[in-house]
Design a protein around this motif. Structure first.
Motif, PDB file in Angstrom:
ATOM      1  N   TYR A   1      -2.785  16.930  -4.905  1.00  0.00           N
ATOM      2  CA  TYR A   1      -4.130  17.361  -4.990  1.00  0.00           C
ATOM      3  C   TYR A   1      -4.715  17.585  -6.403  1.00  0.00           C
ATOM      4  O   TYR A   1      -4.014  18.061  -7.177  1.00  0.00           O
ATOM      5  CB  TYR A   1      -4.248  18.884  -4.270  1.00  0.00           C
ATOM      6  N   ARG A   2      -6.022  17.201  -6.537  1.00  0.00           N
ATOM      7  CA  ARG A   2      -6.519  17.416  -7.676  1.00  0.00           C
ATOM      8  C   ARG A   2      -8.039  17.893  -7.372  1.00  0.00           C
ATOM      9  O   ARG A   2      -8.875  17.395  -6.632  1.00  0.00           O
ATOM     10  CB  ARG A   2      -6.518  16.329  -8.786  1.00  0.00           C
ATOM     11  N   GLU A   3      -8.693  18.469  -8.486  1.00  0.00           N
ATOM     12  CA  GLU A   3     -10.051  18.968  -8.663  1.00  0.00           C
ATOM     13  C   GLU A   3     -10.759  18.287  -9.782  1.00  0.00           C
ATOM     14  O   GLU A   3     -10.008  18.100 -10.895  1.00  0.00           O
ATOM     15  CB  GLU A   3     -10.256  20.446  -8.659  1.00  0.00           C
ATOM     16  N   SER A   4     -11.953  18.004  -9.819  1.00  0.00           N
ATOM     17  CA  SER A   4     -12.759  17.438 -10.768  1.00  0.00           C
ATOM     18  C   SER A   4     -14.083  18.425 -10.800  1.00  0.00           C
ATOM     19  O   SER A   4     -14.460  19.105  -9.742  1.00  0.00           O
ATOM     20  CB  SER A   4     -12.805  16.240 -10.803  1.00  0.00           C
TER      21      SER A   4
ATOM     22  N   THR B   1       1.047  -1.224  -0.059  1.00  0.00           N
ATOM     23  CA  THR B   1      -0.048  -0.157  -0.036  1.00  0.00           C
ATOM     24  C   THR B   1       0.890   1.174  -0.213  1.00  0.00           C
ATOM     25  O   THR B   1       1.846   1.495   0.525  1.00  0.00           O
ATOM     26  CB  THR B   1      -0.849   0.080   1.076  1.00  0.00           C
ATOM     27  N   THR B   2       0.591   2.403  -0.761  1.00  0.00           N
ATOM     28  CA  THR B   2       1.108   3.419  -1.050  1.00  0.00           C
ATOM     29  C   THR B   2       0.483   4.577  -1.200  1.00  0.00           C
ATOM     30  O   THR B   2      -0.835   4.562  -0.896  1.00  0.00           O
ATOM     31  CB  THR B   2       2.171   3.601  -2.438  1.00  0.00           C
ATOM     32  N   VAL B   3       0.815   5.814  -1.253  1.00  0.00           N
ATOM     33  CA  VAL B   3       0.223   7.082  -1.153  1.00  0.00           C
ATOM     34  C   VAL B   3      -0.662   6.692  -2.545  1.00  0.00           C
ATOM     35  O   VAL B   3      -1.751   7.307  -2.390  1.00  0.00           O
ATOM     36  CB  VAL B   3       1.005   8.469  -1.655  1.00  0.00           C
ATOM     37  N   SER B   4      -0.472   6.084  -3.561  1.00  0.00           N
ATOM     38  CA  SER B   4      -1.194   5.813  -4.725  1.00  0.00           C
ATOM     39  C   SER B   4      -2.630   5.035  -4.381  1.00  0.00           C
ATOM     40  O   SER B   4      -3.638   5.231  -4.992  1.00  0.00           O
ATOM     41  CB  SER B   4      -0.562   5.119  -5.992  1.00  0.00           C
ATOM     42  N   SER B   5      -2.510   4.326  -3.239  1.00  0.00           N
ATOM     43  CA  SER B   5      -3.567   3.493  -2.839  1.00  0.00           C
ATOM     44  C   SER B   5      -4.351   4.547  -2.278  1.00  0.00           C
ATOM     45  O   SER B   5      -5.544   4.365  -2.509  1.00  0.00           O
ATOM     46  CB  SER B   5      -3.064   2.217  -1.804  1.00  0.00           C
ATOM     47  N   ALA B   6      -3.983   5.283  -1.319  1.00  0.00           N
ATOM     48  CA  ALA B   6      -4.941   6.441  -0.686  1.00  0.00           C
ATOM     49  C   ALA B   6      -5.673   7.301  -1.875  1.00  0.00           C
ATOM     50  O   ALA B   6      -6.789   7.728  -1.632  1.00  0.00           O
ATOM     51  CB  ALA B   6      -3.974   6.941   0.202  1.00  0.00           C
ATOM     52  N   ALA B   7      -4.763   7.671  -2.807  1.00  0.00           N
ATOM     53  CA  ALA B   7      -5.153   8.607  -3.668  1.00  0.00           C
ATOM     54  C   ALA B   7      -6.544   7.773  -4.615  1.00  0.00           C
ATOM     55  O   ALA B   7      -7.397   8.558  -5.039  1.00  0.00           O
ATOM     56  CB  ALA B   7      -4.155   8.939  -4.729  1.00  0.00           C
ATOM     57  N   TRP B   8      -6.233   6.571  -5.030  1.00  0.00           N
ATOM     58  CA  TRP B   8      -7.268   5.819  -5.435  1.00  0.00           C
ATOM     59  C   TRP B   8      -8.636   5.610  -4.760  1.00  0.00           C
ATOM     60  O   TRP B   8      -9.561   5.840  -5.275  1.00  0.00           O
ATOM     61  CB  TRP B   8      -6.713   4.482  -6.136  1.00  0.00           C
ATOM     62  N   LEU B   9      -8.394   5.111  -3.666  1.00  0.00           N
ATOM     63  CA  LEU B   9      -9.689   4.843  -3.011  1.00  0.00           C
ATOM     64  C   LEU B   9     -10.294   6.351  -2.424  1.00  0.00           C
ATOM     65  O   LEU B   9     -11.680   6.290  -2.575  1.00  0.00           O
ATOM     66  CB  LEU B   9      -9.041   4.404  -1.361  1.00  0.00           C
ATOM     67  N   ALA B  10      -9.571   7.493  -2.313  1.00  0.00           N
ATOM     68  CA  ALA B  10     -10.295   8.671  -2.355  1.00  0.00           C
ATOM     69  C   ALA B  10     -11.108   9.282  -3.510  1.00  0.00           C
ATOM     70  O   ALA B  10     -12.120   9.515  -3.470  1.00  0.00           O
ATOM     71  CB  ALA B  10      -9.161   9.766  -2.195  1.00  0.00           C
TER      72      ALA B  10
ATOM     73  N   LEU C   1      -7.382  14.360  -2.430  1.00  0.00           N
ATOM     74  CA  LEU C   1      -5.914  14.615  -2.154  1.00  0.00           C
ATOM     75  C   LEU C   1      -5.173  13.372  -1.408  1.00  0.00           C
ATOM     76  O   LEU C   1      -6.191  12.505  -0.937  1.00  0.00           O
ATOM     77  CB  LEU C   1      -5.758  15.917  -1.122  1.00  0.00           C
ATOM     78  N   ALA C   2      -3.992  13.143  -1.419  1.00  0.00           N
ATOM     79  CA  ALA C   2      -3.266  12.009  -0.751  1.00  0.00           C
ATOM     80  C   ALA C   2      -2.008  12.576  -0.290  1.00  0.00           C
ATOM     81  O   ALA C   2      -1.577  13.250  -1.130  1.00  0.00           O
ATOM     82  CB  ALA C   2      -3.302  10.964  -1.683  1.00  0.00           C
ATOM     83  N   GLY C   3      -1.567  11.888   0.834  1.00  0.00           N
ATOM     84  CA  GLY C   3      -0.248  12.011   1.248  1.00  0.00           C
ATOM     85  C   GLY C   3       0.110  11.011   2.519  1.00  0.00           C
ATOM     86  O   GLY C   3      -0.587  10.115   2.600  1.00  0.00           O
ATOM     87  N   SER C   4       1.145  11.173   3.062  1.00  0.00           N
ATOM     88  CA  SER C   4       1.538  10.304   4.259  1.00  0.00           C
ATOM     89  C   SER C   4       1.900  10.957   5.377  1.00  0.00           C
ATOM     90  O   SER C   4       2.009  12.168   5.459  1.00  0.00           O
ATOM     91  CB  SER C   4       2.901   9.707   3.596  1.00  0.00           C
ATOM     92  N   THR C   5       1.685  10.234   6.430  1.00  0.00           N
ATOM     93  CA  THR C   5       2.005  10.810   7.660  1.00  0.00           C
ATOM     94  C   THR C   5       3.411   9.997   8.515  1.00  0.00           C
ATOM     95  O   THR C   5       3.873   9.133   7.789  1.00  0.00           O
ATOM     96  CB  THR C   5       0.933  10.370   8.808  1.00  0.00           C
ATOM     97  N   SER C   6       3.739  10.652   9.382  1.00  0.00           N
ATOM     98  CA  SER C   6       4.618   9.842  10.296  1.00  0.00           C
ATOM     99  C   SER C   6       4.527   8.841  11.351  1.00  0.00           C
ATOM    100  O   SER C   6       5.080   8.098  11.697  1.00  0.00           O
ATOM    101  CB  SER C   6       5.674  11.039  11.180  1.00  0.00           C
TER     102      SER C   6
END
Length: 223
Positions: A180-183, A114-123, A189-194
């Motif tokens: 971040y992107r708009e439609s 799982t990566t930031v892309s995973s979070a972006a896709w789910l969102a 949006l998607a990012g990572s935490t510590s």
């Protein structure tokens, strides 16, 4: 990223595509997670509500969503913009456990990282699940959603592409970069935490620029 949803699932949908009120969602699935959950920080004072968790092939909780603001219904954007029909204002925060590729618990397969892309896709898919274009007949929505889901994955797999910009938002009080992107349907949006998790978020009617995220100290208060 192959996951299945469980425990406190999405609000039931009536035949006309509108969501109907549901019983209070359970917190049980969220309590099974081995990672911290995130939501909007204390600057947001509106309603908060559980949505659903997703599990990996071995049954481990891998991600889940917390809603903020108006509970969104599946709605046609043309109707949503009609006179006397206010647009819903909501933001959903998706927490995804950061995990490397690993063997399944039974040893029969390999679970995807799982990566930031995973979070972006789910969102991205989450936002789509509450919208369809005004020009489209409801009977065609499944085909549209399948096409848009594929597009959401392609966008999530190219976070360095032109479709995304960079937005800095606080996570536990620390400025953190997000893609971040708009439609026409809202924003993603998607990012990572510590803290060993990736964050995705989506919404409409609420600006993403003023949001902040914070670890949820006690998820049971949502139950």
């Amino acid at each position: 990223m192959e996951t299945t949803s469980r425990v406190g699932g999405q609000t039931p949908v009536a035949e006309n595509g509108q969501q109907v009120p549901s019983a209070r969602r359970t917190v049980d699935g969220y309590l099974l997670a081995t990672f911290p959950w995130y939501g909007l920080d204390e600057a947001f004072t509106g309603p908060r509500w559980l949505m659903q968790v997703g599990t990996a092939a071995d049954g481990a909780v891998e991600h889940g969503s917390i809603g903020h603001g108006d509970e969104p219904s599946v709605r046609n954007e043309h109707l949503a913009s009609s006179v006397g029909e206010p647009r819903e204002k909501f933001a959903v925060v998706v927490t995804v456990a950061a995990s490397p590729s690993r063997r399944s618990a039974d040893g029969t397969g390999l679970l995807e990282a799982t990566t930031v892309s995973s979070a972006a896709w789910l969102a991205g898919v989450g936002l789509l699940s509450f919208t369809w274009p005004g020009q489209m007949d409801h009977s065609l929505r499944d085909d549209w959603l399948e096409q848009q889901t594929e597009t959401a994955w392609e966008l999530a797999d190219d976070l360095a592409g032109d479709a995304w910009s960079t937005l800095s938002l606080p996570v536990d009080g620390v400025p953190t970069p997000f893609h971040y992107r708009e439609s026409e349907f809202g924003w993603v949006l998607a990012g990572s935490t510590s803290q060993g998790v990736h964050l995705g978020a989506y919404g409409r009617g609420m600006s993403a620029y003023g949001l902040g995220f914070a670890m949820i100290k006690d998820i049971e208060v949502y139950g």
